[in-house]
Scaffold this motif. Structure first.
Motif, PDB file in Angstrom:
ATOM      1  N   ILE A   1      -0.297  23.064 -21.429  1.00  0.00           N
ATOM      2  CA  ILE A   1      -1.607  23.084 -20.771  1.00  0.00           C
ATOM      3  C   ILE A   1      -1.739  21.877 -19.861  1.00  0.00           C
ATOM      4  N   THR A   2      -2.085  22.141 -18.612  1.00  0.00           N
ATOM      5  CA  THR A   2      -2.409  21.069 -17.687  1.00  0.00           C
ATOM      6  C   THR A   2      -3.927  21.003 -17.572  1.00  0.00           C
ATOM      7  N   LEU A   3      -4.486  19.929 -18.087  1.00  0.00           N
ATOM      8  CA  LEU A   3      -5.945  19.810 -18.087  1.00  0.00           C
ATOM      9  C   LEU A   3      -6.490  19.667 -16.671  1.00  0.00           C
ATOM     10  N   PRO A   4      -7.467  20.488 -16.325  1.00  0.00           N
ATOM     11  CA  PRO A   4      -8.119  20.302 -15.027  1.00  0.00           C
ATOM     12  C   PRO A   4      -9.118  19.148 -15.119  1.00  0.00           C
ATOM     13  N   ALA A   5      -9.643  18.734 -14.000  1.00  0.00           N
ATOM     14  CA  ALA A   5     -10.697  17.710 -14.014  1.00  0.00           C
ATOM     15  C   ALA A   5     -11.916  18.296 -14.703  1.00  0.00           C
ATOM     16  N   TYR A   6     -12.369  17.628 -15.756  1.00  0.00           N
ATOM     17  CA  TYR A   6     -13.494  18.175 -16.515  1.00  0.00           C
ATOM     18  C   TYR A   6     -14.728  17.277 -16.469  1.00  0.00           C
ATOM     19  N   ASP A   7     -14.683  16.239 -15.658  1.00  0.00           N
ATOM     20  CA  ASP A   7     -15.848  15.367 -15.507  1.00  0.00           C
ATOM     21  C   ASP A   7     -16.586  15.744 -14.218  1.00  0.00           C
ATOM     22  N   GLY A   8     -17.893  15.870 -14.316  1.00  0.00           N
ATOM     23  CA  GLY A   8     -18.672  16.165 -13.125  1.00  0.00           C
ATOM     24  C   GLY A   8     -18.736  17.631 -12.762  1.00  0.00           C
ATOM     25  N   LEU A   9     -18.540  18.515 -13.747  1.00  0.00           N
ATOM     26  CA  LEU A   9     -18.678  19.946 -13.474  1.00  0.00           C
ATOM     27  C   LEU A   9     -20.133  20.274 -13.136  1.00  0.00           C
TER      28      LEU A   9
ATOM     29  N   GLN B   1     -11.073  27.266 -14.151  1.00  0.00           N
ATOM     30  CA  GLN B   1     -10.101  26.389 -13.491  1.00  0.00           C
ATOM     31  C   GLN B   1      -8.713  26.445 -14.118  1.00  0.00           C
ATOM     32  N   VAL B   2      -8.580  27.158 -15.227  1.00  0.00           N
ATOM     33  CA  VAL B   2      -7.284  27.186 -15.916  1.00  0.00           C
ATOM     34  C   VAL B   2      -6.843  28.618 -16.183  1.00  0.00           C
ATOM     35  N   GLU B   3      -5.541  28.758 -16.262  1.00  0.00           N
ATOM     36  CA  GLU B   3      -4.958  30.036 -16.665  1.00  0.00           C
ATOM     37  C   GLU B   3      -3.889  29.718 -17.689  1.00  0.00           C
ATOM     38  N   ILE B   4      -4.127  30.132 -18.939  1.00  0.00           N
ATOM     39  CA  ILE B   4      -3.237  29.776 -20.039  1.00  0.00           C
ATOM     40  C   ILE B   4      -2.656  31.050 -20.647  1.00  0.00           C
ATOM     41  N   ALA B   5      -1.349  31.047 -20.846  1.00  0.00           N
ATOM     42  CA  ALA B   5      -0.707  32.157 -21.543  1.00  0.00           C
ATOM     43  C   ALA B   5      -1.079  32.076 -23.022  1.00  0.00           C
ATOM     44  N   LEU B   6      -1.561  33.174 -23.577  1.00  0.00           N
ATOM     45  CA  LEU B   6      -2.005  33.187 -24.968  1.00  0.00           C
ATOM     46  C   LEU B   6      -1.025  33.969 -25.849  1.00  0.00           C
TER      47      LEU B   6
ATOM     48  N   LEU C   1     -14.990  42.794 -26.041  1.00  0.00           N
ATOM     49  CA  LEU C   1     -14.579  42.054 -27.230  1.00  0.00           C
ATOM     50  C   LEU C   1     -13.298  41.273 -26.951  1.00  0.00           C
ATOM     51  N   GLU C   2     -12.337  41.906 -26.276  1.00  0.00           N
ATOM     52  CA  GLU C   2     -11.072  41.212 -25.973  1.00  0.00           C
ATOM     53  C   GLU C   2     -11.309  40.062 -25.003  1.00  0.00           C
ATOM     54  N   ARG C   3     -12.194  40.268 -24.011  1.00  0.00           N
ATOM     55  CA  ARG C   3     -12.488  39.182 -23.072  1.00  0.00           C
ATOM     56  C   ARG C   3     -13.059  37.981 -23.803  1.00  0.00           C
ATOM     57  N   ARG C   4     -14.013  38.224 -24.727  1.00  0.00           N
ATOM     58  CA  ARG C   4     -14.622  37.118 -25.470  1.00  0.00           C
ATOM     59  C   ARG C   4     -13.590  36.413 -26.349  1.00  0.00           C
ATOM     60  N   VAL C   5     -12.708  37.181 -26.965  1.00  0.00           N
ATOM     61  CA  VAL C   5     -11.682  36.595 -27.827  1.00  0.00           C
ATOM     62  C   VAL C   5     -10.735  35.716 -27.017  1.00  0.00           C
ATOM     63  N   ARG C   6     -10.283  36.218 -25.879  1.00  0.00           N
ATOM     64  CA  ARG C   6      -9.357  35.438 -25.045  1.00  0.00           C
ATOM     65  C   ARG C   6     -10.033  34.169 -24.529  1.00  0.00           C
ATOM     66  N   ASP C   7     -11.296  34.272 -24.131  1.00  0.00           N
ATOM     67  CA  ASP C   7     -12.024  33.081 -23.671  1.00  0.00           C
ATOM     68  C   ASP C   7     -12.157  32.062 -24.799  1.00  0.00           C
ATOM     69  N   ALA C   8     -12.436  32.542 -26.006  1.00  0.00           N
ATOM     70  CA  ALA C   8     -12.630  31.633 -27.145  1.00  0.00           C
ATOM     71  C   ALA C   8     -11.339  30.896 -27.488  1.00  0.00           C
ATOM     72  N   ILE C   9     -10.221  31.617 -27.493  1.00  0.00           N
ATOM     73  CA  ILE C   9      -8.940  30.980 -27.816  1.00  0.00           C
ATOM     74  C   ILE C   9      -8.551  29.988 -26.723  1.00  0.00           C
TER      75      ILE C   9
ATOM     76  N   GLN D   1     -10.535  26.845 -27.123  1.00  0.00           N
ATOM     77  CA  GLN D   1     -10.042  25.999 -28.214  1.00  0.00           C
ATOM     78  C   GLN D   1      -8.846  25.172 -27.768  1.00  0.00           C
ATOM     79  N   PHE D   2      -7.914  25.813 -27.039  1.00  0.00           N
ATOM     80  CA  PHE D   2      -6.742  25.081 -26.559  1.00  0.00           C
ATOM     81  C   PHE D   2      -7.155  23.939 -25.624  1.00  0.00           C
ATOM     82  N   ILE D   3      -8.080  24.232 -24.713  1.00  0.00           N
ATOM     83  CA  ILE D   3      -8.521  23.209 -23.757  1.00  0.00           C
ATOM     84  C   ILE D   3      -9.213  22.058 -24.474  1.00  0.00           C
ATOM     85  N   LEU D   4     -10.118  22.386 -25.393  1.00  0.00           N
ATOM     86  CA  LEU D   4     -10.857  21.342 -26.106  1.00  0.00           C
ATOM     87  C   LEU D   4      -9.925  20.479 -26.950  1.00  0.00           C
TER      88      LEU D   4
END
Length: 456
Positions: free
Chosen positions: A116-124, A293-298, A343-351, A354-357
């Motif tokens: 994971i490459t963290l995007p800029a998360y300050d000042g969103l 801002q991110v695209e992560i393979a799950l 349901l799948e969209r919400r699950v993918r967003d949630a996972i 979690q990875f980003i956080l």
């Protein structure tokens, strides 16, 4: 020990591990001691049987298997560390080569955390709806309060919306009473809804002594959703009399002396609640901006497991609410395909979140104090209606849950830091206060940095 890693896809790897036989010897010696303490061999005391004797008795294979079983998880863990891998779930391990006095070779396939490459998360920047609090909202809340102090008076007339009726109910299928679908002397508010389809319509115009049969569907039990014939009999009708909203009522129902003071308090409390709802919407909006801002393979296995868990949770909630999936989808105006896609969209967003956080936690080096963990356990116990003492006892019996709680706290800190660093405005362009928002919805005073200056 040697190990190599093969990337099968962005979230799954295959480890190939080779463990020299010398590294198995401590575990092999322990296995021999275990065997020696259990077997009875003439001429030797338990625990004092030499390895050579045990080998002649055929226990060499057992000892080797025991040693391998002990070494495998240790070697697997060491291989993960050597290759800087974070596993997700249990591995699929296969011993590919092992002979006496030779190296142990095995492979392990496992899902791993993606890079994971963290995007800029300050000042969103994000936007939420305005807080909408109307006089009708206040009057509705006052009306609910008056209902708590209402009296019920018997009336000799047909039931109308808002009346309370005492009823007997029985549901039949094929002229047979459905087990568990019979009740007598139940109090029900006409027009309340949420019980049986067709019940409110049937009760309208019925008086004490009247009986009526209508078609409906079962809302619970093994036959939920099945068509039934329901017979309802009214045995009494009562009219609800609400107390006047005046100073006398304010003194009875609250700590205030006047109705105006009580009304203002109701408005303030509703406003605080609306502010908390807006803050929750702000957190969601900021997190959504970050996810864009991110695209992560799950890992698909993780997604599938979470999908199944959430689907089961929805089905349980519907069962408790007395709704079939078909009825729920009809009320929501969704098809089964649309429900599954959402349901799948919400699950993918949630996972993904979690990875980003988790990465933010590492970047900010957040930690958890003992008091924070204690407070979190108490909060979870309260949310689940659990005795706090039993919650702590459960953690002692299942210590791995402590790490889950720690992870929840850390992710909460990461999200809070992102949200506090964001600029969130409502639809009218006003900045939404989040940093100094208290748990009760009030706004605290901004912290002022101490400027320790002294005259020279």
């Amino acid at each position: 020990m040697k190990s190599a890693v093969e990337t099968l896809n962005p979230t799954r790897v295959k480890l190939t591990v080779e463990v020299p036989f010398e590294e198995l010897k401590p575990s092999l010696d322990a296995a021999y001691k275990k065997v020696a303490a259990q077997v009875n061999i003439p001429g030797f005391r338990k625990g004092k049987v030499p390895q050579a004797v045990l080998d002649r008795q055929g226990y060499r294979g057992f000892a080797l298997d025991e040693a391998v079983n002990e070494v495998l998880p240790k070697a697997y863990g060491e291989a993960l560390q050597d290759n800087n891998l974070e596993p997700l779930g249990q591995p699929e391990i296969e011993v590919t080569k092992f002979e006496d006095n030779a190296a142990l070779e095995f492979t392990a396939e496992v899902d791993v955390k993606p890079e994971i490459t963290l995007p800029a998360y300050d000042g969103l920047a994000a936007e939420v709806e305005d807080i909408a609090l109307t006089d009708d909202d206040v009057e509705e809340q006052i009306g609910a309060l008056r209902e708590r102090f209402a009296t019920l008076n018997d009336v000799e007339r047909a039931a109308a919306d808002g009346d309370f009726v005492t009823i007997d109910l029985v549901a039949k299928q094929n002229d047979e009473v459905v087990e568990g679908a019979e009740v007598a002397g139940m109090s029900y508010k006409v027009g309340r809804g949420g019980m049986l389809d067709g019940l409110d319509e049937a009760l309208a115009g019925m008086a004490a002594g009247d009986e009526k049969t209508f078609d409906s569907e079962l809302v619970g039990g093994e036959l939920v959703g099945e068509p039934v014939k329901v017979t309802v009999k009214v045995t009494g009708v009562q009219e609800q009399e609400l107390p006047a909203f005046d100073d006398e009522f304010a003194q009875l129902a609250s700590e205030f002396d006047t109705a105006d003071e009580l009304r203002e308090d109701v408005r303030t409390r509703l406003g605080n609640g609306k502010r908390l709802e807006q803050a929750a919407a702000a957190r969601d909006a900021v997190l959504e901006k970050l996810l864009e801002q991110v695209e992560i393979a799950l890992p698909e296995t993780i997604v599938t497991d979470e999908l199944n868990a959430r689907r089961q949770q929805v089905e349980q909630q519907l069962m408790f609410a007395g709704l079939s999936m078909e009825k729920y989808l009809e009320e929501e105006g969704q098809t089964q395909e649309e429900f599954e896609a959402e349901l799948e969209r919400r699950v993918r967003d949630a996972i993904t979140a979690q990875f980003i956080l988790d990465e933010v936690v590492k970047a900010e080096q957040f930690g958890v104090e003992q008091q924070e963990l204690t407070n979190h356990v108490l909060m979870r116990a309260q949310q689940q209606g659990q005795d706090p003492q039993k919650a702590f006892e459960h953690l002692q019996e299942h210590p791995h849950h402590i790490q889950e709680y720690v992870q929840e706290i850390l992710r909460g800190k990461a999200l809070a830091s992102i949200v506090e660093g964001a600029t969130v405005k409502d639809a009218s362009g006003n900045v939404v206060e989040l940093k100094n928002l208290r748990p009760d919805g009030t706004i605290g005073e901004a912290e002022v940095a101490d400027d320790d200056t002294s005259d020279a």
